[in-house]
Scaffold this motif. Structure first.
Motif, mmCIF file in Angstrom:
data_model
loop_
_atom_site.group_PDB
_atom_site.id
_atom_site.type_symbol
_atom_site.label_atom_id
_atom_site.label_comp_id
_atom_site.label_asym_id
_atom_site.label_seq_id
_atom_site.Cartn_x
_atom_site.Cartn_y
_atom_site.Cartn_z
ATOM 1 N N ASP A 88 0.832 -1.207 0.000
ATOM 2 C CA ASP A 88 0.000 0.000 0.000
ATOM 3 C C ASP A 88 0.867 1.258 0.000
ATOM 4 O OD1 ASP A 88 -2.216 -1.671 0.091
ATOM 5 O OD2 ASP A 88 -2.547 -1.389 2.244
ATOM 6 N N GLU A 89 1.957 1.245 0.796
ATOM 7 C CA GLU A 89 2.888 2.383 0.821
ATOM 8 C C GLU A 89 3.550 2.576 -0.540
ATOM 9 O OE1 GLU A 89 5.744 1.503 3.847
ATOM 10 O OE2 GLU A 89 4.260 1.583 5.472
ATOM 11 N N LEU A 90 3.988 1.479 -1.136
ATOM 12 C CA LEU A 90 4.620 1.556 -2.452
ATOM 13 C C LEU A 90 3.641 2.074 -3.500
ATOM 14 C CD1 LEU A 90 6.641 -1.781 -2.431
ATOM 15 C CD2 LEU A 90 7.569 0.544 -2.267
ATOM 16 N N GLU A 91 2.384 1.648 -3.406
ATOM 17 C CA GLU A 91 1.376 2.110 -4.362
ATOM 18 C C GLU A 91 1.180 3.617 -4.243
ATOM 19 O OE1 GLU A 91 -3.067 0.920 -5.863
ATOM 20 O OE2 GLU A 91 -2.695 0.911 -3.704
ATOM 21 N N ALA A 92 1.083 4.128 -3.010
ATOM 22 C CA ALA A 92 0.906 5.574 -2.811
ATOM 23 C C ALA A 92 2.077 6.342 -3.425
ATOM 24 C CB ALA A 92 0.771 5.884 -1.321
ATOM 25 N N ASP A 93 3.297 5.834 -3.252
ATOM 26 C CA ASP A 93 4.476 6.481 -3.832
ATOM 27 C C ASP A 93 4.419 6.444 -5.357
ATOM 28 O OD1 ASP A 93 7.225 7.632 -3.653
ATOM 29 O OD2 ASP A 93 7.717 5.733 -4.661
ATOM 30 N N LEU A 94 4.040 5.296 -5.910
ATOM 31 C CA LEU A 94 3.960 5.179 -7.374
ATOM 32 C C LEU A 94 2.900 6.114 -7.948
ATOM 33 C CD1 LEU A 94 4.331 1.313 -7.706
ATOM 34 C CD2 LEU A 94 5.937 3.028 -8.571
ATOM 35 N N ILE A 95 1.794 6.253 -7.255
ATOM 36 C CA ILE A 95 0.731 7.156 -7.721
ATOM 37 C C ILE A 95 1.231 8.595 -7.720
ATOM 38 C CG2 ILE A 95 -1.526 8.120 -7.113
ATOM 39 C CD1 ILE A 95 -2.299 5.223 -6.226
ATOM 40 N N ALA A 96 1.934 8.988 -6.652
ATOM 41 C CA ALA A 96 2.491 10.346 -6.588
ATOM 42 C C ALA A 96 3.502 10.559 -7.713
ATOM 43 C CB ALA A 96 3.143 10.582 -5.225
ATOM 44 N N ARG A 97 4.331 9.560 -7.969
ATOM 45 C CA ARG A 97 5.313 9.664 -9.054
ATOM 46 C C ARG A 97 4.623 9.748 -10.411
ATOM 47 N NH1 ARG A 97 9.240 4.835 -8.319
ATOM 48 N NH2 ARG A 97 9.995 5.642 -10.312
ATOM 49 N N ARG A 98 3.535 8.988 -10.579
ATOM 50 C CA ARG A 98 2.797 9.041 -11.848
ATOM 51 C C ARG A 98 2.180 10.421 -12.055
ATOM 52 N NH1 ARG A 98 -2.284 5.522 -11.993
ATOM 53 N NH2 ARG A 98 -2.883 7.232 -10.654
ATOM 54 N N GLU A 99 1.633 10.995 -10.989
ATOM 55 C CA GLU A 99 1.044 12.333 -11.092
ATOM 56 C C GLU A 99 2.089 13.358 -11.502
ATOM 57 O OE1 GLU A 99 -0.838 12.887 -7.278
ATOM 58 O OE2 GLU A 99 -2.469 11.498 -7.766
ATOM 59 N N ARG A 100 3.277 13.277 -10.915
ATOM 60 C CA ARG A 100 4.350 14.200 -11.294
ATOM 61 C C ARG A 100 4.738 13.981 -12.746
ATOM 62 N NH1 ARG A 100 10.257 15.471 -9.659
ATOM 63 N NH2 ARG A 100 10.519 17.259 -11.030
ATOM 64 N N ALA A 101 4.862 12.726 -13.152
ATOM 65 C CA ALA A 101 5.239 12.422 -14.536
ATOM 66 C C ALA A 101 4.194 12.968 -15.511
ATOM 67 C CB ALA A 101 5.409 10.917 -14.714
ATOM 68 N N GLU A 102 2.916 12.866 -15.130
ATOM 69 C CA GLU A 102 1.860 13.418 -15.987
ATOM 70 C C GLU A 102 1.978 14.933 -16.082
ATOM 71 O OE1 GLU A 102 -1.549 11.793 -13.985
ATOM 72 O OE2 GLU A 102 -1.578 9.989 -15.248
ATOM 73 N N THR A 103 2.227 15.579 -14.946
ATOM 74 C CA THR A 103 2.388 17.036 -14.906
ATOM 75 C C THR A 103 3.567 17.489 -15.760
ATOM 76 O OG1 THR A 103 1.450 17.121 -12.679
ATOM 77 C CG2 THR A 103 2.768 19.016 -13.363
ATOM 78 N N GLU A 104 4.669 16.742 -15.685
ATOM 79 C CA GLU A 104 5.884 17.089 -16.427
ATOM 80 C C GLU A 104 5.824 16.669 -17.894
ATOM 81 O OE1 GLU A 104 8.335 18.886 -15.253
ATOM 82 O OE2 GLU A 104 7.731 18.922 -13.146
ATOM 83 N N GLY A 105 4.822 15.858 -18.238
ATOM 84 C CA GLY A 105 4.703 15.399 -19.618
ATOM 85 C C GLY A 105 5.653 14.260 -19.970
ATOM 86 N N TRP A 106 6.058 13.481 -18.960
ATOM 87 C CA TRP A 106 6.975 12.357 -19.177
ATOM 88 C C TRP A 106 6.165 11.106 -19.533
ATOM 89 C CZ3 TRP A 106 9.425 13.459 -13.787
ATOM 90 C CH2 TRP A 106 10.185 14.620 -13.849
ATOM 91 N N LYS A 107 5.737 11.014 -20.759
ATOM 92 C CA LYS A 107 4.820 9.942 -21.168
ATOM 93 C C LYS A 107 5.413 8.540 -20.999
ATOM 94 C CE LYS A 107 2.208 12.881 -24.196
ATOM 95 N NZ LYS A 107 1.589 13.093 -25.487
ATOM 96 N N GLY A 108 6.682 8.385 -21.290
ATOM 97 C CA GLY A 108 7.318 7.080 -21.103
ATOM 98 C C GLY A 108 7.337 6.677 -19.642
ATOM 99 N N GLU A 109 7.591 7.645 -18.771
ATOM 100 C CA GLU A 109 7.595 7.389 -17.327
ATOM 101 C C GLU A 109 6.195 7.010 -16.850
ATOM 102 O OE1 GLU A 109 9.730 7.281 -13.592
ATOM 103 O OE2 GLU A 109 10.361 7.306 -15.679
#
Length: 136
Positions: A82-103
């Motif tokens: 669950d902790e890892l999932e929360a971190d991955l979701i936060a990282r995905r949100e940042r990647a979406e904001t930055e436009g890092w489509k591959g990430e």
């Protein structure tokens, strides 16, 4: 954790195969060989559980264990997932904001594997904690 029926059938298969081969082809295992065998299984233990890869093979997912199809997650590690999932979701949100489509794609893939592993661990936990239904 293996199904006892599978282990029993595999042991029967090995016994039958060994019976067909000459005894001189089976050498005694040395202490060094046995230690190497045990070390392999000690190295399979990871934070989330254990890697089920066969003896003598490396893990191609050394630093992406959640993606590894051979990772068997211990049910007691569900909260860590669950902790890892929360971190991955936060990282995905940042990647979406930055436009890092591959990430974003990579994080989505990892999240899918993580959720699958958590679902399996939850099922295993339910199986191992379920009260016995057999009559006394």
């Amino acid at each position: 954790m293996f199904d006892e029926d599978v282990v029993r059938h595999y042991q029967m298969h090995l016994a039958n195969r060994r019976a067909m081969r000459p005894d001189h082809e089976y050498a005694r295992v040395t202490d060094a060989e046995w230690q190497e065998f045990e070390d392999h299984f000690d190295k399979r233990k990871v934070e989330l559980g254990a890697c089920g890869r066969p003896y003598g093979t490396p893990c191609a997912h050394e630093h992406a264990r959640v993606r590894c199809p051979m990772l068997h997650v211990e049910p007691r590690m569900i909260l860590r997932l669950d902790e890892l999932e929360a971190d991955l979701i936060a990282r995905r949100e940042r990647a979406e904001t930055e436009g890092w489509k591959g990430e974003v794609d990579g994080l989505e893939l990892t999240l899918g594997h993580l959720r699958d592993k958590r679902d399996r661990a939850i099922r295993l936990q339910k199986q191992t904690t379920a009260p016995s239904t057999s009559a006394p």
